[in-house]
Design an enzyme around this catalytic site. Structure first.
Site, PDB file in Angstrom:
ATOM      1  N   ASP A  66       9.326   6.247 -55.924  1.00 14.45           N
ATOM      2  CA  ASP A  66      10.359   6.111 -56.946  1.00 14.45           C
ATOM      3  C   ASP A  66      11.042   7.468 -57.083  1.00 14.45           C
ATOM      4  O   ASP A  66      10.429   8.452 -57.497  1.00 14.45           O
ATOM      5  CB  ASP A  66       9.749   5.706 -58.287  1.00 14.45           C
ATOM      6  CG  ASP A  66       9.216   4.282 -58.276  1.00 14.45           C
ATOM      7  OD1 ASP A  66       9.736   3.466 -57.498  1.00 14.45           O
ATOM      8  OD2 ASP A  66       8.281   3.988 -59.030  1.00 14.45           O
TER       9      ASP A  66
ATOM     10  N   ASP B   1      11.609  -7.878 -60.493  1.00 11.65           N
ATOM     11  CA  ASP B   1      10.858  -7.204 -61.566  1.00 11.65           C
ATOM     12  C   ASP B   1      10.573  -8.203 -62.689  1.00 11.65           C
ATOM     13  O   ASP B   1      11.306  -8.250 -63.680  1.00 11.65           O
ATOM     14  CB  ASP B   1      11.661  -6.027 -62.126  1.00 11.65           C
ATOM     15  CG  ASP B   1      11.878  -4.926 -61.107  1.00 11.65           C
ATOM     16  OD1 ASP B   1      10.966  -4.688 -60.303  1.00 11.65           O
ATOM     17  OD2 ASP B   1      12.960  -4.312 -61.113  1.00 11.65           O
TER      18      ASP B   1
END
Length: 580
Positions: free
Chosen positions: A275, A434
């Protein structure tokens, strides 16, 4: 020769930016400490590269340079005719590739070169185009040099398609090209394949197995080609490239070793995820959060910094990660093509990381402050040219599916998924989902796909569904994870990265109920994400679901669990994993 950026209509100044040596403070923070001598090796040996402008050819260039060869670009048919060694990497759709070759006048020159038995290496689509034709693109003719048709994998066999990952080779006859491969796996990513037959037996050098035997490599004389990607197959792939480029290197290699008894077949992939975010000083860093909160607790509240993207990617390659994924979660998305630091991360990483690279964040259409409009395809093109093999689409996939469902499942070609898949192939498009759990008392109270859960809700609810979210998990939408997965498959996506907000950063294992529900609903590969804390969590998700891969971040960043430990555990559990 025109690049894909120019073919897709990217402005000239953007192409100039993408190749410039500019550095910002964020860019400097990502620069590797080791020398960049890979791309500047002084050598007299030369390879002619036929780059017709599709996909990530940067990795092939980097692999050739790593092997000590200079590159000459094909700019005319005469360059093909005059080549000493010709490399033809192919990424994208069969029909579009043949159209481009024909329009540029390369078709006959390519046929003449190969028929003269001159040194040639085709990669992936570069191999398929040698056959008589393909079912892809509605059916079209190929170069017709090898008997046989290229056909789609049979999804009725229950195997995920595209065929993505590291698989074994079955060598049919001795060859310097593959003499050093032994039982090491190589990397495939394709939906279409050629089938060995008596007619093409004189060409077939190696096959692989995926719901049946398919052609993995061909060779006749000095002409060879591979369905797999040597430039993405790690150390063994670089050896294959060297064997083609340097016959002396091939002659020095030992004959292939016999299989060592490990589980055979397509390996389950272990993926390292980074990330990437700009911190409060403007530097790009690798971060990790809990339930998507990446700031430290306490008075400082700074963005958690776990390292520099390029350095970590290089470390994961050396440690045996099967793929590396960059998810850009910083706030550049108002102008994704102006995000030079992230593009440069890809360029630098691809110089030393010879496994697939995926990038996500900002892959969508947009209009800049000057009113100039960019399509999602144009945005993706720049990332592919910078070193990405796949792009990941998140929130915009949810919005696209909402519109798709409003049209009663009709496709109109307007979505980023459709645009990118049409040009680069389904395997280049990953959808990042997600979701978070929503508990219900019974399936009848919702229209969404539910499961009876082994983890009851706060009020004892026995059922749940998974709500898709957007904007980094901050906003829920009226679409469930199974519904979204089926829709994006129909729109042309080739893979699903399945996260889980509830499990993110917890370290208690993947949500196998979620992974099972989604992987059972689609025929494309599913990557399990969120929750890994031990090697046993990887074997659990592979044993309980149809997941093709599993991804982790924090445990790898912090060295809590080595990638090698995960691979060794999988193989000892009878689950095939790449270990070399």
């Amino acid at each position: 020769m025109a690049t894909l950026a120019s073919c897709c209509g990217l402005p000239a100044q953007l192409g100039a930016q993408s190749g410039s040596p500019r550095r910002t403070r964020a860019l400097k923070a990502t620069a590797p400490s080791r020398s960049r001598a890979i791309g500047t090796l002084a050598c007299e040996r030369e390879v002619t590269l036929l780059d017709y402008g599709a996909g990530n050819v940067r990795s092939v260039r980097n692999a050739i340079k790593r092997c000590g060869f200079a590159i000459k670009e094909v700019e005319s048919a005469a360059d093909i005719a005059n080549a000493e060694r010709l490399v033809f990497p192919g990424v994208g759709a069969f029909g579009q590739a043949m159209d481009i070759l024909e329009k540029r006048g390369y078709t006959q020159a390519l046929k003449d070169y190969i028929q003269a038995d001159r040194p040639f290496l085709g990669v992936c689509l570069g191999m398929q185009l040698l056959f008589e034709g393909s079912e892809e693109s509605g059916g079209c003719e190929g170069l017709g040099l090898i008997p046989g048709m290229v056909t789609h994998f049979d999804t009725s066999l229950g195997l995920p398609v595209p065929h993505i990952g590291w698989n074994d080779l079955l060598q049919k006859r001795p060859s310097g090209l593959l003499s050093h491969v032994g039982d090491r796996r190589v990397y495939f990513v394709h939906s279409y394949h050629a089938t060995p037959s008596p007619e093409n037996a004189g060409w077939v050098l190696a096959t692989s197995e995926y719901g049946g035997e398919f052609v993995a490599a061909v060779q006749r004389g000095n002409v060879c080609a591979t369905q797999f990607h040597p430039e993405k197959s790690g150390a063994v792939g670089l050896d294959i490239m060297r064997s083609f480029l340097d016959p002396q290197f091939a002659a020095q290699q030992a004959e292939a070793a016999a299989p060592n008894g490990r589980p055979r077949g397509l390996a389950k992939r272990v993926i390292a995820c980074l990330d990437v975010r700009a911190n409060d000083n403007g530097d790009l860093v690798v971060t990790k959060g809990d339930q998507y909160d990446v700031r430290e607790t306490g008075s400082t509240g700074e963005v958690r910094n776990l390292g520099k993207p390029v350095e970590l990617a290089g470390r994961y390659f050396e440690e045996g990660a099967d793929e590396v994924t960059f998810l850009n979660i910083t706030g550049f998305r108002d102008f994704p093509l102006g995000d030079l630091p992230m593009l440069e991360v890809l360029r630098q990483a691809s110089e030393g990381v010879f496994v697939p690279l995926t990038v996500g964040g900002g892959i969508r259409e947009f209009t800049d402050a000057a009113g100039r409009h960019y399509s999602a395809l144009q945005v993706a093109a720049e990332y592919f040219r910078s070193g990405a093999d796949k792009v990941s689409i998140g929130s915009d996939a949810v919005f696209a599916v909402e519109e798709y469902l409003a049209r009663s499942g009709a496709k109109d070609g307007s979505t980023a998924i459709e645009q990118i898949s049409r040009v680069y192939g389904a395997q280049a498009v990953v959808i990042s989902i997600d979701p978070k759990r929503v508990y219900v008392a019974s399936p009848e109270v919702t229209t969404h796909f539910t499961v009876k859960t082994s983890k009851p809700g706060p009020n004892g609810e026995q059922y749940c569904w998974w709500q898709c979210t957007v904007k980094g998990g901050r906003e829920g939408r009226d679409v469930d994870a199974v519904q979204l997965a089926k829709a994006v498959e129909d729109l042309g996506a080739g893979e699903i990265l399945l996260n889980c907000i509830d499990n993110d950063g917890v370290g208690q294992g993947f949500d196998c109920e979620l992974v099972g529900a989604v992987s059972d609903a689609v025929t494309i590969p599913v990557i399990a994400s969120s929750g890994a804390g031990a090697p046993e969590h990887f074997s659990e998700v592979f044993q309980k679901t149809r997941a093709a891969a599993a991804l982790a971040a924090g445990i790898f960043h912090r060295r809590e669990v080595p990638i090698t430990a995960v691979k060794e555990h999988l193989n000892s559990s009878g689950i095939p994993a790449r270990t070399a």
